[in-house]
Design a protein around this motif. Structure first.
Motif, PDB file in Angstrom:
ATOM      1  N   LEU A  32       0.841  -1.209   0.000  1.00 60.29           N
ATOM      2  CA  LEU A  32       0.000   0.000   0.000  1.00 60.29           C
ATOM      3  C   LEU A  32       0.874   1.256   0.000  1.00 60.29           C
ATOM      4  O   LEU A  32       0.599   2.216  -0.728  1.00 60.29           O
ATOM      5  N   ILE A  33       1.935   1.260   0.803  1.00 56.99           N
ATOM      6  CA  ILE A  33       2.851   2.401   0.833  1.00 56.99           C
ATOM      7  C   ILE A  33       3.554   2.549  -0.511  1.00 56.99           C
ATOM      8  O   ILE A  33       3.691   3.660  -1.033  1.00 56.99           O
ATOM      9  N   ASN A  34       3.988   1.431  -1.090  1.00 57.94           N
ATOM     10  CA  ASN A  34       4.620   1.459  -2.396  1.00 57.94           C
ATOM     11  C   ASN A  34       3.677   2.067  -3.437  1.00 57.94           C
ATOM     12  O   ASN A  34       4.094   2.895  -4.258  1.00 57.94           O
ATOM     13  N   THR A  35       2.428   1.660  -3.403  1.00 56.80           N
ATOM     14  CA  THR A  35       1.434   2.198  -4.334  1.00 56.80           C
ATOM     15  C   THR A  35       1.273   3.695  -4.151  1.00 56.80           C
ATOM     16  O   THR A  35       1.217   4.450  -5.133  1.00 56.80           O
ATOM     17  N   ALA A  36       1.219   4.142  -2.902  1.00 52.09           N
ATOM     18  CA  ALA A  36       1.082   5.572  -2.641  1.00 52.09           C
ATOM     19  C   ALA A  36       2.289   6.346  -3.159  1.00 52.09           C
ATOM     20  O   ALA A  36       2.144   7.420  -3.762  1.00 52.09           O
ATOM     21  N   ILE A  37       3.478   5.804  -2.952  1.00 55.64           N
ATOM     22  CA  ILE A  37       4.693   6.464  -3.445  1.00 55.64           C
ATOM     23  C   ILE A  37       4.677   6.530  -4.966  1.00 55.64           C
ATOM     24  O   ILE A  37       4.974   7.578  -5.564  1.00 55.64           O
ATOM     25  N   GLU A  38       4.320   5.427  -5.616  1.00 56.64           N
ATOM     26  CA  GLU A  38       4.280   5.415  -7.080  1.00 56.64           C
ATOM     27  C   GLU A  38       3.295   6.452  -7.618  1.00 56.64           C
ATOM     28  O   GLU A  38       3.605   7.176  -8.570  1.00 56.64           O
ATOM     29  N   ARG A  39       2.140   6.534  -7.007  1.00 53.80           N
ATOM     30  CA  ARG A  39       1.131   7.500  -7.486  1.00 53.80           C
ATOM     31  C   ARG A  39       1.564   8.930  -7.228  1.00 53.80           C
ATOM     32  O   ARG A  39       1.347   9.812  -8.063  1.00 53.80           O
ATOM     33  N   ALA A  40       2.175   9.183  -6.080  1.00 58.06           N
ATOM     34  CA  ALA A  40       2.651  10.538  -5.772  1.00 58.06           C
ATOM     35  C   ALA A  40       3.763  10.946  -6.743  1.00 58.06           C
ATOM     36  O   ALA A  40       3.774  12.079  -7.235  1.00 58.06           O
ATOM     37  N   VAL A  41       4.666  10.021  -7.036  1.00 61.75           N
ATOM     38  CA  VAL A  41       5.747  10.321  -7.982  1.00 61.75           C
ATOM     39  C   VAL A  41       5.162  10.588  -9.364  1.00 61.75           C
ATOM     40  O   VAL A  41       5.579  11.526 -10.050  1.00 61.75           O
ATOM     41  N   ASP A  42       4.197   9.774  -9.783  1.00 58.53           N
ATOM     42  CA  ASP A  42       3.559   9.991 -11.090  1.00 58.53           C
ATOM     43  C   ASP A  42       2.861  11.339 -11.159  1.00 58.53           C
ATOM     44  O   ASP A  42       2.854  11.993 -12.202  1.00 58.53           O
ATOM     45  N   LEU A  43       2.281  11.766 -10.051  1.00 59.53           N
ATOM     46  CA  LEU A  43       1.610  13.061 -10.007  1.00 59.53           C
ATOM     47  C   LEU A  43       2.606  14.207 -10.125  1.00 59.53           C
ATOM     48  O   LEU A  43       2.374  15.179 -10.837  1.00 59.53           O
ATOM     49  N   ILE A  44       3.738  14.075  -9.467  1.00 53.28           N
ATOM     50  CA  ILE A  44       4.737  15.147  -9.435  1.00 53.28           C
ATOM     51  C   ILE A  44       5.549  15.218 -10.720  1.00 53.28           C
ATOM     52  O   ILE A  44       5.858  16.291 -11.218  1.00 53.28           O
ATOM     53  N   SER A  45       5.908  14.050 -11.262  1.00 50.33           N
ATOM     54  CA  SER A  45       6.805  14.021 -12.407  1.00 50.33           C
ATOM     55  C   SER A  45       6.187  13.195 -13.529  1.00 50.33           C
ATOM     56  O   SER A  45       6.121  11.974 -13.431  1.00 50.33           O
ATOM     57  N   THR A  46       5.755  13.873 -14.589  1.00 45.29           N
ATOM     58  CA  THR A  46       5.172  13.155 -15.720  1.00 45.29           C
ATOM     59  C   THR A  46       6.245  12.639 -16.673  1.00 45.29           C
ATOM     60  O   THR A  46       5.989  11.743 -17.461  1.00 45.29           O
ATOM     61  N   GLU A  47       7.444  13.206 -16.586  1.00 47.24           N
ATOM     62  CA  GLU A  47       8.536  12.746 -17.441  1.00 47.24           C
ATOM     63  C   GLU A  47       9.383  11.731 -16.688  1.00 47.24           C
ATOM     64  O   GLU A  47       9.355  11.657 -15.461  1.00 47.24           O
ATOM     65  N   LEU A  48      10.123  10.933 -17.449  1.00 50.41           N
ATOM     66  CA  LEU A  48      11.021   9.971 -16.827  1.00 50.41           C
ATOM     67  C   LEU A  48      12.208  10.718 -16.227  1.00 50.41           C
ATOM     68  O   LEU A  48      12.923  11.417 -16.918  1.00 50.41           O
ATOM     69  N   HIS A  49      12.375  10.566 -14.942  1.00 50.87           N
ATOM     70  CA  HIS A  49      13.452  11.242 -14.233  1.00 50.87           C
ATOM     71  C   HIS A  49      14.162  10.201 -13.379  1.00 50.87           C
ATOM     72  O   HIS A  49      13.514   9.353 -12.757  1.00 50.87           O
ATOM     73  N   PRO A  50      15.495  10.251 -13.321  1.00 52.66           N
ATOM     74  CA  PRO A  50      16.232   9.245 -12.541  1.00 52.66           C
ATOM     75  C   PRO A  50      15.814   9.182 -11.073  1.00 52.66           C
ATOM     76  O   PRO A  50      15.746   8.102 -10.490  1.00 52.66           O
ATOM     77  N   LEU A  51      15.526  10.331 -10.475  1.00 54.78           N
ATOM     78  CA  LEU A  51      15.117  10.323  -9.060  1.00 54.78           C
ATOM     79  C   LEU A  51      13.717   9.739  -8.886  1.00 54.78           C
ATOM     80  O   LEU A  51      13.449   9.059  -7.890  1.00 54.78           O
ATOM     81  N   ALA A  52      12.838  10.001  -9.845  1.00 53.52           N
ATOM     82  CA  ALA A  52      11.492   9.428  -9.784  1.00 53.52           C
ATOM     83  C   ALA A  52      11.580   7.910  -9.903  1.00 53.52           C
ATOM     84  O   ALA A  52      10.930   7.170  -9.148  1.00 53.52           O
ATOM     85  N   ARG A  53      12.379   7.459 -10.835  1.00 55.27           N
ATOM     86  CA  ARG A  53      12.556   6.007 -11.001  1.00 55.27           C
ATOM     87  C   ARG A  53      13.179   5.402  -9.750  1.00 55.27           C
ATOM     88  O   ARG A  53      12.775   4.323  -9.295  1.00 55.27           O
ATOM     89  N   ALA A  54      14.177   6.065  -9.180  1.00 53.68           N
ATOM     90  CA  ALA A  54      14.832   5.546  -7.973  1.00 53.68           C
ATOM     91  C   ALA A  54      13.840   5.439  -6.822  1.00 53.68           C
ATOM     92  O   ALA A  54      13.835   4.433  -6.095  1.00 53.68           O
ATOM     93  N   ALA A  55      12.981   6.450  -6.647  1.00 51.51           N
ATOM     94  CA  ALA A  55      11.984   6.416  -5.572  1.00 51.51           C
ATOM     95  C   ALA A  55      11.056   5.221  -5.743  1.00 51.51           C
ATOM     96  O   ALA A  55      10.775   4.489  -4.780  1.00 51.51           O
ATOM     97  N   LYS A  56      10.597   4.999  -6.967  1.00 52.02           N
ATOM     98  CA  LYS A  56       9.707   3.866  -7.231  1.00 52.02           C
ATOM     99  C   LYS A  56      10.425   2.533  -7.026  1.00 52.02           C
ATOM    100  O   LYS A  56       9.875   1.608  -6.427  1.00 52.02           O
ATOM    101  N   ASP A  57      11.653   2.437  -7.522  1.00 49.23           N
ATOM    102  CA  ASP A  57      12.406   1.189  -7.400  1.00 49.23           C
ATOM    103  C   ASP A  57      12.742   0.862  -5.947  1.00 49.23           C
ATOM    104  O   ASP A  57      12.684  -0.297  -5.531  1.00 49.23           O
TER     105      ASP A  57
END
Length: 114
Positions: free
Chosen positions: A63-88
């Motif tokens: 559930l926390i992972n899902t929330a992080i993924e959705r928050a990152v998607d909301l903040i960054s629509t482009e592929l960004h290394p930090l966004a990917r790192a947060a999700k990974d």
């Protein structure tokens, strides 16, 4: 805001995640199977509580992972290394806990069956 309303929001979030997240659905089914097996083989109460904690932990982390993924998607629509790192990293936390939960679960089951 009332306590009942806050609980309603939390339950709505859980329902939403279960409807849309395939990994969460799979983990819930596996968790339910493990709980049923534990009941069928009559694990001790202590071991059963450990299994419940492990299943709840995996679901909670997902559930926390899902929330992080959705928050990152909301903040960054482009592929960004930090966004990917947060999700990974969040996904890695789920994987890590799942692996050790499985090891502990197998140990409990095999110990009970001996």
């Amino acid at each position: 805001m009332s306590f009942i309303r806050r609980v309603g929001y939390a339950l709505s979030g859980i329902r939403s995640a279960f409807r849309h997240e395939r990994n969460l659905q799979i983990q819930a089914v596996i968790g339910l199977c493990v709980i049923i097996i534990a009941i069928m083989i009559h694990v001790s109460l202590t071991h059963f509580m450990i299994i419940l904690i492990l299943v709840a932990g995996v679901i909670s982390l997902e559930l926390i992972n899902t929330a992080i993924e959705r928050a990152v998607d909301l903040i960054s629509t482009e592929l960004h290394p930090l966004a990917r790192a947060a999700k990974d990293i969040a996904a890695g936390a789920v994987l890590w806990f799942s692996i050790f939960s499985a090891i502990i679960g197998f140990m409990i089951i095999f110990t009970t069956l001996q």
